[in-house]
Enzyme design. Sequence first.
Site, short mmCIF file in Angstrom:
data_model
loop_
_atom_site.label_atom_id
_atom_site.label_comp_id
_atom_site.label_asym_id
_atom_site.label_seq_id
_atom_site.Cartn_x
_atom_site.Cartn_y
_atom_site.Cartn_z
N SER A 576 -1.68 -9.19 2.64
CA SER A 576 -3.03 -8.50 2.71
C SER A 576 -4.13 -9.39 2.03
CB SER A 576 -2.66 -6.86 1.61
OG SER A 576 -3.97 -6.60 1.23
N TYR A 589 0.16 -2.92 -6.12
CA TYR A 589 0.28 -3.28 -4.60
C TYR A 589 -0.27 -4.78 -4.62
CZ TYR A 589 -1.61 -3.39 0.14
OH TYR A 589 -2.00 -3.85 1.33
#
Length: 699
Positions: A576, A589
């Site tokens: 990501s 995250y």
Amino acid sequence: MLDKHQGARLANLWDDGKAAGMTEPEKLLYRSNLLGSDKRITNYGGGNTSAKVMEKDPLTGEIVEVLWVKGSGGDVGTIKMDGFSTLYMDKLRALKGIYRGVEFEDEMVGYLPHCTFNLNPRAASIDTPLHAYVPKPHVDHMHPDAIIAIAASKNSRELTSKIFGDEIGWLPWKRPGYELGLWLEKLCQENPDARGVVLESHGLFTWGDTAKEAYETTIEIINRAIAWFETENTGPAFGGRSKPVLAAADRAAIAKKLMPVIRGLISAGESKVGHFDDSQAVLDFVTSTSLEPLAALGTSCPDHFLRTKIRPLVVDFDPAQPDVGNTLAGLPEAIATYRADYAAYYERCKRADSPAMRDPNAVVYLVPGVGMITFAKDKATARISAEFYVNAINVMRGASGVSTYVGLPEQEAFDIEYWLLEEAKLQRMPKPKSLAGRIALVTGGAGGIGKATANRLMQEGACVVLADIDETALEAAQTELSTRYGKDFVRSVNMNVTSEAAVESGFGDALLAFGGLDILVSNAGLATSAAVEDTTLALWNKNMDILATGYFLVSREAFRIFRNQKAGGNVVFVASKNGLAASPGASAYCTAKAAEIHLARCLALEGASAQIRVNVVNPDAVLRGSKIWTGEWKEQRAAAYKMDVDELEAHYRERSMLKLSVFPEDIAEAIYFLASDMSAKSTGNIVNVDAGNAQSFTR
Ligand SMILES: [Zn+2]
């Protein structure tokens, strides 16, 4: 209660109601599909059918006799009307006038297109003269196991007359072609009452005055052979059992260990896909006293050995004292010996104009007590090769029980394998796709990016195992992809990437399904959002479990397989933007994504010496089709930016430098690049697919 022998008989499936009102070509199609629906009647792609039909000539308006015959390629079980070629019978008969003799029979193939009726584009097959010259309106040519068992027996002529009397003739082995067509015609003229003929080492011809009569004769003749074998072959199969059968789970466990190692040893020229078969017919053979001597004789029917090579490789494994380590250690030499033997066969048999030697590796690997492994350029070919060897096993079983089984003479086998007409067919095949023969496993394979990736890799010819924790989505994804690309290309496994046992068993299933692994796309993920003071330990651990530990577990398993397979390997992580760029309110995250990226770099370093590449794709804001972007995370992100959820896509688009939305297909394209040889010299890299985001520029 059904007699146990009843089940072995072929049923007469002809339905007068269905056939009523059909034209002759339609009845030919109907009969062909009925015959091809049972592998005991003919193997996949084997045999052909024909009808001689009176039709109006589009050129002259006159009624002429037209041969409808299965064209080149295709399979009688699934053939459609366009699978038949149509030829003028008078022109086919006229060819006799220019035939120069058996040594020139191959040139006759070039004349067949000149006989085409009604501009039919379907190419006529090499077997066309066999149908044309049998002076009967309806002709079936099948490869039934029970008939080939007679045809491959040492005294096949004697057996044929013993079983069928004068009803069925017999012809010695002759390669299918123009000359065999003339032989068939002569046999019919000399035996006007014959209903068919057994071709030595090959198969059966039968005929009739109507489509129904031809069909019923074919079924009747095969059933008589089956019945005869039932009464004659009462002893144990293949002379009895000399080795134990292992339990099903042990057979699978051994196959999983052998397949990637064999694959690595035989995939130097082209990547291969495997198939494992431990059906009863195979187990009877690989546990029998006759395994080694019969396997060495090779297969008989030309169709069989074109698919299976002249003979299989019997793997050195003793099911009475299983020692897989020992077997694995011996494989390189066993495979090298097989290749040397094949090269020697090529040298012995080659002719001045023979095509160059093809792949010298075995197709069929027989493992005593365990089963049969086959390898080919794709899954369908590997599976069909296994089917053909099962046909060959049935033939050897029948023949060796009543007589002495004989394989085809080596030179005859070679002349078929390296037949120039066969070579021309191979040369016409389309170039393989860029990932043909490659095997990929995609975690999170049922989700947006995962499914788009599987689709992209399959588009390029790869076989894909979809791994996902969501059973319902997994089933839907597999159905969708197998409908699009065919059942042979896709499998699915339920996998929780945080469970060591689930990961091991999922990869094991992949090995059993396809025989190895080339590409791992680690993509399973989640996203959460919370201020650090509100981040519970459970939430922190969940991110670390799935995004860091999960990526570690699947990579470790892939690395173990890659190292055994010794053919390099390819890992692509879907990370990501947040693995590079910090984002507020998502520390768990972002940190887990950063760990993922650094893991990729460590693995790139460790894998390089074994040609294992590891790269990362960083998507950003791929909303469409994503399971991450449903529910809470979407609402949390919208809340963080103080906007409605519907405004998110536009928000992310406007935020990007290129002002573009990013879709799952865009990520899949980057994954395909990194998973393919186009990026052969890249490892440890990151490709951002985020429509431009200065924060995540790599440095
Ligand atoms: Zn044939």
